[in-house]
Design an enzyme around this catalytic site. Structure first.
Site, short mmCIF file in Angstrom:
data_model
loop_
_atom_site.label_atom_id
_atom_site.label_comp_id
_atom_site.label_asym_id
_atom_site.label_seq_id
_atom_site.Cartn_x
_atom_site.Cartn_y
_atom_site.Cartn_z
N HIS A 141 -13.36 4.44 0.20
CA HIS A 141 -13.47 3.70 -0.83
C HIS A 141 -14.71 2.58 -0.34
O HIS A 141 -15.64 2.29 -1.25
CB HIS A 141 -12.17 3.15 -1.44
CG HIS A 141 -11.36 3.98 -2.47
ND1 HIS A 141 -12.87 4.10 -3.32
CD2 HIS A 141 -10.19 4.16 -2.66
CE1 HIS A 141 -11.73 4.96 -4.50
NE2 HIS A 141 -10.50 5.11 -4.00
N ALA A 143 -2.17 3.32 -1.72
CA ALA A 143 -2.77 2.21 -0.55
C ALA A 143 -3.34 2.02 -1.25
O ALA A 143 -4.33 1.84 -2.88
CB ALA A 143 -3.02 2.92 0.21
N GLU A 155 -9.12 5.63 1.54
CA GLU A 155 -9.54 4.26 1.00
C GLU A 155 -9.90 3.50 1.93
O GLU A 155 -11.03 2.51 1.14
CB GLU A 155 -8.45 3.74 1.85
CG GLU A 155 -6.28 4.26 0.61
CD GLU A 155 -6.34 3.95 -0.96
OE1 GLU A 155 -7.50 3.18 -1.05
OE2 GLU A 155 -5.93 4.90 -1.32
N ASN A 168 -8.98 -3.01 -0.72
CA ASN A 168 -9.45 -4.20 -0.72
C ASN A 168 -10.67 -3.54 0.58
O ASN A 168 -10.38 -3.80 1.71
CB ASN A 168 -8.28 -5.18 -0.27
CG ASN A 168 -6.89 -5.18 -1.26
OD1 ASN A 168 -7.25 -5.16 -2.43
ND2 ASN A 168 -6.13 -4.37 -0.15
ZN LIG Z 1 -8.39 5.84 -5.11
#
Ligand SMILES: [Zn+2]
Length: 871
Positions: free
Chosen positions: A308, A269, A305, A272
């Protein structure tokens, strides 16, 4: 594809950029084979007087305008990798138009088509395949994106940030309706975090209120019909958002958070900004289609994700040598999240198991590199277990050294100091020195030195003086890049146990009150001695508790002493570890299994207390784990020894196994929660033993297990048992499964993997047959990993003495390189440990690697990996 010898890039050559692109306006007109991209860039000079070079490849340049004036080809320099203005003004607006062909993009980097939908993958260097740009992580720009497409084919048009406009456009020349949507992301970001998605998609919606009361809209987009399969991911997302607020004080920043599932994707994954793109394999789940392991994986990847957003996006990496700054840290965060949501002991065991299976192997072989590498040819090859898993362990050690409070102070300072910047590993470590007042100069070696340290313990008890002297020696073998190693700063957690299993206080000589039952020794020299006083009886040493460092701990104990630790250590991880070490010694050295089988009896007696943990205790080291322990590796012998041990356990504990198998049966509806999953794991571990005989009765039980299963976890457990057997029931169950799930690629992947993992002699032929199955597709990484990846992990059959396994994987890698070099390079990892095998197997593997390296037109990705393995 490039014909010249690819060149290495070195960390030492890093130079700050001379230009910055402050804002970007991107305009897309989407067509599968001819997408037009216009990029309007505001650029300013930061330093120097050199030319402005924008990276760009795989596109047709249509026009360049400087401050509104069209340039002619003589005004700039263009080659197949870049666009250069030799003497640009210090502030400029550049407008670049180009055309790209997403339909022809099988590398899946940049803008590509996945099952008819447009999507992007820009990390690390995919954006340069979309337009000409300063495609490096230390260039942070504010993006505004306008996407125009056919309204009927692509009703959903997504990009990063908040939606700021949209509407219908005049129809095209064929009378088809067109529309557009505009997006604006106020947070400056590097281009690797850019994303675009366009397609005819279904969606589910949720919401989340942040700790300061801000409402966030949550949207998950999937192919039509898959909406119910995204519910668990949405639930996991909300829990992850709440956890990041509690554990790190991090709140989400945009008004909307979106996830899209796509079927063709190189990675798991991608984080973004505001628009995570997921491989559908780690997003979609229902009880009928996903196993408990899939659910746990989805939970952890969704969290990863999301996390992040702060560790990666708000604070990004200065250059790709800092990759572990975001990845090691974010893996550490997702592992802690999963531990909090499920079980810390089980999570720790699984993380260590994964670390040893991939990272220790990497560290011990020709691809060894530090957590912060010093050079690379192809950055895509450095998304490795060392960067991710070892990087996470390094952060765990840091936390152990500074304590929970110190750790939070350090991360708070890191977020304060570096928010909005492109940071380095050095910046990260410095925050802990500043916040906690500690000198971490020696600790930094964990980022710079490759290889797995070995810690050897020697303990002596003096009954008269009531002292226990512990001598610890550390060593680190040379790696290809570093012949000389310095001693590391290693936290070694230990405990001492009395005869009855009670904990003995750990009081160091010179301390005036009784010490704790468990403590961390900071080892910083090659050899260190610790003297404990007031030790009432000869103790048993529990070394490396909770796996306090990514090291190999050597504790010289007898079989019986290990069995005692396996039954009584208060540290759950070390109970498991003692069992693994004991089992490995039995299988590799042929020592007596009496103590181990008795200790397994104790595990079974207490299994109901914590079924998930018991399931872990019941699983002996895998064949690959055993192969990593002793050379030259003898695959058939390892397979035989493991089977013999499993059968001996089954024989000794048959009644108890059968009883537990019944007890752990769930009557109610399926629930993916940790407790229910633990019961299924234990029941299926019992099934493994109860079917170990591989005879008619075993086949009958496995078949019944499969036929009566009400969820995918149990179906797979039944099939996994059958796949080892030569039985007509095997064929009929596999046919049944295939017919039921023939139109569901993700589930058919499991069917392929099981067959590729079979120990039966005809497995190579079976895999070759499956490559002709209509569901197999060399262009889809999930299909390749499910069949060829699973076969490469089949220790017995990949290492077939006749070389047929090597030839199969070698052929696929060579064919795949022209389609998707990233995945081809990753598949080559199957040959990583070739030097550990006997002469015959070495020669065969070497021949495959040479054939790979000499492949005409080889990609830099595969060239780097194969070349390093051969050197
Ligand atoms: Zn990562």
């Amino acid at each position: 594809m490039r014909t010249e010898e690819p060149r290495a890039i070195h960390l030492a050559d890093y130079r700050a950029p001379e230009f910055r692109i402050t804002t970007v306006h991107l305009d897309f007109s989407l067509e599968p084979e001819a997408t037009h991209v216009t990029a309007k860039l505001q650029i300013e000079r930061l330093s120097g007087s050199g030319p402005l070079t924008l990276m760009g490849e795989n596109q047709k340049l249509l026009g360049v305008a400087l401050d509104g004036r069209a340039l002619s080809p003589g005004d700039y320099h263009l080659d197949d990798k870049s666009l250069t203005l030799t003497d640009p003004p210090s502030k400029l607006t550049l407008e670049i138009s180009s055309q790209i062909n997403p339909a022809a993009n099988t590398e899946l980097e940049g803008l590509f088509l996945s099952n008819g939908m447009f999507c992007t993958q820009c990390e690390p260097e995919g954006f340069r395949r979309i337009t000409y740009f300063l495609d490096r992580p230390d260039n942070l720009s504010v993006f505004t994106v306008r996407i125009e497409a056919s309204k009927e084919q692509y009703p959903v048009l997504l990009s990063n940030g908040n939606r700021v406009g949209g509407g219908d456009l005049p129809p095209d020349e064929n009378g088809n309706g067109r529309h557009y949507v505009a997006w604006h992301d106020p947070f400056p970001k590097p281009s690797y975090l850019f994303a675009l998605v366009a397609g005819d998609l279904g969606s589910i919606h949720g919401d989340f209120t942040t700790m300061r009361g801000r409402p966030i809209a949550l949207d998950i987009y999937v192919e039509h019909g898959n909406e119910p399969r995204a519910r668990y991911a949405l639930d996991a997302l909300k829990r992850a958002m709440a956890w990041d607020e509690r554990a790190y004080g991090r709140e989400y920043d945009l008004d909307i958070f979106m996830i899209v599932a796509v079927s063709a994707f190189n990675m798991g994954a991608m984080e973004n900004k505001g628009l995570n793109i997921f491989n559908d394999k780690v997003l979609l789940a229902t009880p009928e289609t996903a196993t408990d392991d899939d659910y746990a994986r989805i939970e952890s990847v969704v969290a990863h994700e999301y996390f992040h957003n702060w560790t990666g996006n708000r604070i990004t990496c200065r250059d790709w040598f800092q990759l572990s700054l975001k990845e090691g840290l974010t893996v550490f965060r997702d592992q802690n999240f999963s531990g909090d949501e499920r079980s810390h002991a089980v999570q720790r065991i699984q993380d260590v198991r994964a670390l040893r299976a991939r990272q220790f192997v990497e560290d011990a072989g020709p691809l060894a590199h530090p957590v912060q590498p010093q050079s690379y040819i192809e950055i895509n090859n450095f998304y490795t277990a060392t960067i991710y898993e070892k990087g996470a362990q390094v952060i765990g050690m840091l936390k152990t050294l500074v304590g929970d409070e110190g750790y939070r102070k350090g991360t708070d300072l890191y977020f304060d100091r570096h928010d909005g910047h492109a940071a380095t590993v050095e910046d990260w470590v410095k925050c802990f020195e500043d916040a906690c007042g500690r000198d971490l100069s020696q600790f930094r070696l964990w980022y710079r030195q490759a290889g797995t340290p070995v810690i050897e313990a020697r303990g002596t008890y003096d009954a008269d003086a009531r002292t226990y002297t512990l001598e610890l020696t550390q060593s680190l073998a040379p790696t290809a890049d570093q012949p000389e190693k310095k001693p590391m700063h290693i936290p070694v957690r230990i405990g001492l146990m009395g005869k009855d299993g009670s904990a003995l206080p750990l009081t160091l000589d010179g301390e005036n009150r009784a010490g704790p039952d468990s403590r961390v020794l900071e080892v910083t020299q090659k050899f260190q001695r610790f003297v404990f006083v007031d030790v009432a009886q000869e103790p048993l040493l529990s070394l490396g508790r909770d796996f306090s460092a990514p090291a190999i701990f050597r504790n010289p104990l007898s079989l019986h002493q290990r069995a005692v630790l396996m039954g009584k250590d208060s540290d759950a991880f070390n109970r498991w570890e003692a069992g693994q070490t004991l089992a490995a010694e039995i299988m590799l050295d042929g020592t007596s299994h009496t103590d181990y089988i008795a200790a397994i009896g104790e595990v079974l007696a207490r299994a109901e207390e914590d079924p998930a943990f018991a399931a872990q205790m019941l699983m002996p080291p895998t064949e690959s784990e055993l192969a990593a322990k002793k050379t030259p590796v003898d695959p058939p012998r390892i397979n035989g020894a493991r089977l013999a041990l499993v059968r001996a356990i089954a024989l000794a504990h048959q009644d108890r196994l059968a009883w537990l198998y019944e007890q752990m049966r769930d009557a109610g509806d399926y629930s993916p929660d940790a407790r229910s999953a633990g019961r299924r794991a234990l029941r299926n571990a019992c099934l493994r033993y109860l079917t170990a005989a591989d005879d008619e009765a075993a086949a009958g039980l496995a078949d019944a297990h499969y036929r009566t299963a009400t969820n995918m976890t149990d179906m797979i457990a039944g099939l996994a048992a059958l796949t080892r057997m030569e039985s007509p029931l095997r064929d009929s169950a596999f046919t049944h499964f295939h017919d039921r799930f023939r139109s569901d690629p993700l589930v058919l992947d499991k069917w392929m993997s099981l067959q590729a993992g079979s120990p039966l002699p005809e497995t190579v032929t079976a895999v070759r047959g499956l490559m002709k199955h209509p569901a197999f597709d060399l262009k889809n990484p999930n299909r390749v990993r499910a069949l060829i990846g699973a076969f490469g992990a089949n220790h017995l059959r990949f290492h077939n003495g006749d070389g047929s396994g090597y030839r199969l994987v070698g052929e696929v890698i060579r064919a795949l390189d022209g389609v998707n070099p990233q995945v081809a390079a990753r598949m080559a990892g199957a040959f990583e440990s070739w030097r550990r095998y006997d002469q015959d197997r070495q020669a065969q593997m070497r021949a495959e690697l040479v054939a790979i390296r000499d492949l005409p037109g080889i990609s830099p990705n595969l060239f780097e990996v194969a070349g390093k393995m051969l050197n």
